[in-house]
Design a protein around this motif. Sequence first.
Motif, PDB file in Angstrom:
ATOM      1  N   LEU A   1      88.914  66.133  51.726  1.00  0.00           N
ATOM      2  CA  LEU A   1      88.063  66.506  50.600  1.00  0.00           C
ATOM      3  C   LEU A   1      87.185  65.390  50.037  1.00  0.00           C
TER       4      LEU A   1
ATOM      5  N   THR B   1      88.576  69.386  44.684  1.00  0.00           N
ATOM      6  CA  THR B   1      87.893  70.618  45.053  1.00  0.00           C
ATOM      7  C   THR B   1      86.919  71.043  43.958  1.00  0.00           C
TER       8      THR B   1
ATOM      9  N   ARG C   1      94.331  67.377  44.863  1.00  0.00           N
ATOM     10  CA  ARG C   1      93.630  68.341  45.722  1.00  0.00           C
ATOM     11  C   ARG C   1      92.763  69.285  44.883  1.00  0.00           C
ATOM     12  N   GLU C   2      93.328  69.831  43.822  1.00  0.00           N
ATOM     13  CA  GLU C   2      92.569  70.757  42.987  1.00  0.00           C
ATOM     14  C   GLU C   2      91.447  70.038  42.253  1.00  0.00           C
TER      15      GLU C   2
END
Length: 311
Positions: A175, A122, A118-119
């Motif tokens: 994302l 992003t 996720r990071e």
Amino acid sequence: MAIGVTLDATGSDNQIDASVRLARQAAEAGLRSAWFGQTFGADSPLLAAIVGREVPGLHVGTSAIPVFGRHPLLVSSQAQTAQAATHGRYHLGLALGTKLLTEAGFGIPFTRPVALLREFLTALRQLTENGSADFHGELLTAATPIPARVPGAEGGVPLLVAAMGPQALRVSGELADGILPYLAGPRALEEHIVPAVTAAARAAGRTAPRIVALVHGVVTDDVEAVREKAAGQLAFYEQIPSYARVIELSGGRRAADVAVIGDEKTIAAEVRRYRDAGATEVVFSGTGIAGEADRRRTWALLGELAAGSGH
């Protein structure tokens, strides 16, 4: 529906030269995309950049770079460079990777992979779209005190994820631009994978994601012998929980059970099944398993199918 192939020239004297030769053959057969895996050998984005530069018109992609042992700043540099080199024909795939290769190869713990994904996504989205980032997460930081833009890569890089589990599919839908499921048969796609990632994308206000199904398959008359050979080559994936789960969801017991092996009629029918299950693109891997003649025979069929679908 777009149709492509993975290119594996690791057994050649010069992997780069051989990959270019194979890519030219793929383009001549009517295929529109060529994809390259990422292990500890050749750098996949660089290989894709070279091939895409040498074979104009062919889309090229990485499937896929594990997020462990990498950093968004470095991966963005690779991806933007490949995108500029190919004038917009590069597609970047990311993966969670595996505990075995992460810990044995990098000596770092394989912990919280979905949170890291996720990071990573992003920060990477900021970098590839804007050439800058100011991301400070729990697991990584990506900031640009100097610009990280590569001229010629404007418009960003398509970001795909080799996601198949529920959590990874949720993050990818939110994302990423799509997913790269491997060894996931039509049943697993239709009943589990496509609904999950599509729902996540819809909830995040994003467009419907690309579903790039990677299919291990080949056209051959020697079906049983080739399937047994495939069983040996694919056995590694049965040790990895995410693959074992998706094989079971596909109705298989071994990885080779979801391989697509048979004559032209059989392969064409299976491609249609993947399309009907929600795949927007199909990429065949393992097409060299039965030898050069069957590889060319497979690519010829896939090129015909691609032409028939308008891609």
